[in-house]
Every structure is written in structure tokens, then in C-alpha cells.
Scaffold this active site. Structure first.
Site: not given
Lengths: 200, 252
Positions: B11, B130
Site C-alpha cells: 500500500d 471491496d
């Protein structure tokens, strides 16, 4: 040694260029197919769609084909390998026709094939003998079906479909997988091609 | 035969690798180029750089990070975060990505998947989903998990594939960062509904969790991040564990 990547459109050439750019190599990236063959080694990279690539190739197709058939060492990767063939079900236009056969869709439930798969070389191929590679990274929906299986330098299988991982015609080699994405062994294969590909 | 992949996710925010829990509480874990190349050496099959920047200024650095990473990395690189259009996909590919993951933008305008697949091929178009559980369903969330939509995650995955996605990156918001295991049911439901590879994400806390998502979830790849960055385990240990349960893996 002059090594030229024929850039026929969209795609990531960074890793490939970096892998080929060794100390004794003068690397060029060329968008014009006619100028691309003024080199010691030609590389046809592997990202994009057949139709679009064939269109970019069209103006210089005859000249590139002649140069390859006269013995210009050429490495085709993924779509670049498929361009060595006559035509593809993926899109309109003509390939180089250096190797007889057609490109057809993978006969499998899971398409595209994305991931690491086997490379099983045919006994005696000089390239794989000098740079052993048993597994490589593939990202493809279409595969080459050579008319003559003698052109196959290595095989692989996705689900039930067996197809060429590599083909060879003289100094020309096509790889269905991405050596520039197949870690150290893949990069070594590229270096080996620069060495062995040039000798007859 | 295709091997099962271990995909390492970094990330990235403002050019640095960070790690948080359920998309918040971020900690700095290092330089993306250094980490990516170190994980290749350790045997990772792929690297994902996911931009979780909050602002356009932070985001500006991602293509530069991708460029520097691609020059040193010789395994596939996926870029995600803030991709809005087929032109953005093109920029990411030119910067050195092999695949590009599209999340919120596909929900807003699903045509972006088709346009990208047509221009660059399905093999480089990853639909990132997601999902958050509500009873026996999972709903798609966007904007880094902050905004709920009415989309059913399983149906949405199938639609993404119909529209051109060549791979699904499936993150369980409930499990992300919790280290209590992947959402096996979610992964199984999606992998049964689509015929492209599914990368399971969110929840890896142990070697067993990774093996489970392959054996019981039908995943083609498992995304791991925190357990590696924190030194809880290594890619080598994960692959050894996978081999022990007879999963096909690539040797480093």
C-alpha cells in the site's frame, strides 16, 4: 551489438528494455517497422491486441518478413510470438508469416491464463539448453498452432490444452510467456538468446 | 499446470509503503522499490502497488514509483488506486505496470473496463472489489471502503468479467488487517461465479489462512501484506506450507 525493440503501440517495455540493456548492447526502441529491422537483433514485445499490432506492422510487413527470413535474429514475446504466424482469431490483419500456422483462442474454461506455468523444452534446443527454465509467467488468451510441430521448441499445458511455450525457425524464436517477468531465470534466457540467437 | 500465486501487496501513500487496519491507522513500512525487489528475491510471484493516497498531490508520485520499480523488478507488477479511465490505464502501463486494477471508477462507469480491455487486452485489466458482509450477502464498497453501494459483490464480479476484466482482486473489508483468515465463503462464491483468476485479499494472519483460501476458497492467488512486512512469516515459509498440503507453487 544493436538490439531493437519494435514498439507497436500500448504496453510496458520498461522491464524488457532493462533486461536486454546489458553492457555490450546498444538498445533502441523503434516505432517504424522498416527502421526497426536495421539492427543486429530484433525484439517483438508482448503487450496489446493482434489486430492493432498487425495494423502498425502493415506498412513494413514485407520488409520485416524478408529481413527475418534472411536470418535476422528475432525474438517474439507473447503477442510478438503470435505476430510471427500467418493470422489470428483475435483480430484482423496479417502476421509476418515467418512460421506457418494460426493463432487461436485457448481451449480452456479459465481464460486468460494468468500466472506461472510449466515450460517443457523439446530435447536439444540450444536456447533452453544454455538457460534452463522450467516455469515462467504467462498472461494470454490466445495461443499459436503451428502447422508443423517441428517448429515447437517447448510445450506447456493450460487445463487440457497443450500448446507451444516456444517456437523456433532458424534464428527466430517465439516465446508465449514473458521472460522479462519470469524473474532471474527469465532474464537469463533473454541474455542467452542474445548470445546463442546470433550464431546459426 | 498453473501454480497458485503468492502476491505481495504494497500500500503506497505519498511514495512510501504504509500498512493500516480496515483502511485506517496507517504506519510507515518502507520504500516501495526496495521492498518490491526484496520480495521478488524472496520468491513472491507478483507485486501489487496500491495507491491509497488521499490527495492528488500524494498520488502524483505513484507513476514515478512504478517506473523506478519496473526497472528493477522482473516479476509482474500491478498498479491500482485512483485509476479513472482507459487513458489512466494507458499511463500506468507506460509507466511500467503489467496490470492495472480498477475499483471505484468501474462502479461509477463500468464501461471503463470494456474500453481498457479493448485497448490493452483483458489480461491487464483487474477489477478490484471491496466487499463487506451483511448477513448472507456481500455488498460492494467504494472510495477505499468508506462508501457502501447497492451492488451485490458476487453479481458485480460476474458483470466485471462480462465487461472485460481478466482478473478479480477481491478484498474482504471485514477481514482486512484483522489477521483472522480470509473470507473463505466470499472467495468461494466469487471464484465459482467467474471464469477468470481470483486473487483473495484481506485477513492473512498465518500460513494456515493462506492454505485455506486456496484449498477451500478456490482462489488462484492470495494477496499478503502485513504478515510479511511485520516479519511474522516469509514468502518462503508460505510456499513451503502450500507445498505440504500439495498445492502447486513456483520455486523461488
Amino acid at each position: 551489438m544493436r538490439v531493437t525493440i519494435f514498439d507497436y503501440g500500448a504496453g510496458n517495455l520498461h522491464s524488457l528494455a532493462k533486461a536486454l540493456d546489458t553492457t555490450d548492447v546498444s538498445l533502441a526502441i523503434e516505432t517504424d517497422p522498416v527502421r526497426a529491422v536495421e539492427t543486429d537483433v530484433l525484439v517483438l514485445p508482448g503487450v496489446g491486441a493482434f489486430g492493432a499490432a498487425a495494423e502498425r506492422l502493415a506498412s513494413g510487413r514485407g520488409i520485416m518478413r524478408d529481413a527475418i527470413q534472411r536470418g535476422l535474429p528475432t525474438l517474439g514475446i507473447c503477442l510478438g510470438m503470435q505476430l510471427l504466424f500467418d493470422a489470428s482469431d483475435e483480430g484482423a490483419g496479417e502476421g509476418l508469416g515467418v512460421i506457418a500456422g494460426r493463432v487461436t483462442r485457448l481451449n480452456a474454461a479459465r481464460v486468460p491464463q494468468i500466472g506461472w506455468n510449466d515450460v517443457t523444452p523439446v530435447a536439444g534446443d540450444a536456447l533452453f539448453a544454455s538457460a534452463p527454465l522450467s516455469m515462467a509467467y504467462y498472461a494470454n488468451s490466445f495461443v499459436c498452432r503451428p502447422t508443423d510441430e517441428l517448429a515447437v521448441a517447448a510445450w506447456t499445458t493450460h487445463e487440457g490444452d497443450r500448446f507451444p511455450a516456444a517456437v523456433r525457425a532458424g534464428n527466430t524464436v517465439g516465446l508465449q510467456f514473458h521472460p522479462e517477468k519470469s524473474s532471474a531465470a527469465g532474464v537469463q534466457l533473454l541474455h542467452a538468446f542474445l548470445k546463442t540467437g546470433v550464431t546459426p | 499446470m498453473l501454480t497458485k500465486r503468492v502476491v505481495v501487496c504494497l500500500d503506497v501513500r505519498g511514495g512510501r509503503v504504509v500498512k493500516g487496519t480496515s483502511f485506517v491507522n496507517l504506519r510507515d513500512v518502507g520504500d516501495p522499490v526496495e521492498l518490491a525487489t526484496r520480495y521478488e528475491l524472496a520468491g513472491a510471484d507478483e507485486i501489487v502497488l496500491l495507491d491509497i493516497s488521499a490527495s492528488a498531490e500524494e498520488r502524483g508520485t505513484l507513476l514515478d514509483v512504478a517506473r523506478r520499480t519496473a526497472e528493477r523488478l522482473f516479476i509482474p507488477l500491478t498498479l491500482g488506486g485512483g485509476i479513472r479511465s482507459a487513458d489512466d490505464v494507458g499511463s500506468a502501463l507506460r509507466a511500467g505496470a503489467d496490470k492495472v486494477s480498477i475499483n471505484s471508477a468501474a462502479v461509477v462507469r463500468p464501461e471503463v473496463l470494456t474500453e481498457s480491455a479493448r485497448r490493452f487486452g483483458s489480461q491487464c485489466v483487474v477489477a478490484s472489489i471491496d466487499a463487506k458482509r451483511e448477513g448472507s450477502h456481500w455488498f460492494v464498497h467504494v472510495k477505499g471502503g468508506r462508501e457502501r453501494t447497492e451492488l451485490d459483490a458476487i453479481r458485480w464480479a460476474a458483470e466485471c468479467v462480462r465487461r472485460g476484466a481478466g482478473e478479480i482482486l477481491l478484498t474482504s473489508i471485514d477481514q482486512d488487517g484483522a489477521r483472522t483468515g480470509y473470507d473463505i465463503e466470499l472467495t468461494r462464491a466469487v471464484s465459482s461465479a467467474v471464469d477468470v483468476p481470483v486473487v483473495a485479499s484481506g485477513g492473512a494472519g498465518s500460513l494456515q489462512h493462506v492454505c485455506d483460501v486456496f484449498q477451500h476458497g478456490g482462489a488462484d492467488a492470495a494477496l499478503v501484506a502485513g504478515i510479511l512486512h511485520d516479519g511474522i512469516t516469509t514468502v518462503g515459509e508460505i510456499k513451503d506450507a502450500m507445498r505440504r498440503v500439495h498445492l502447486m507453487v513456483r520455486a523461488a
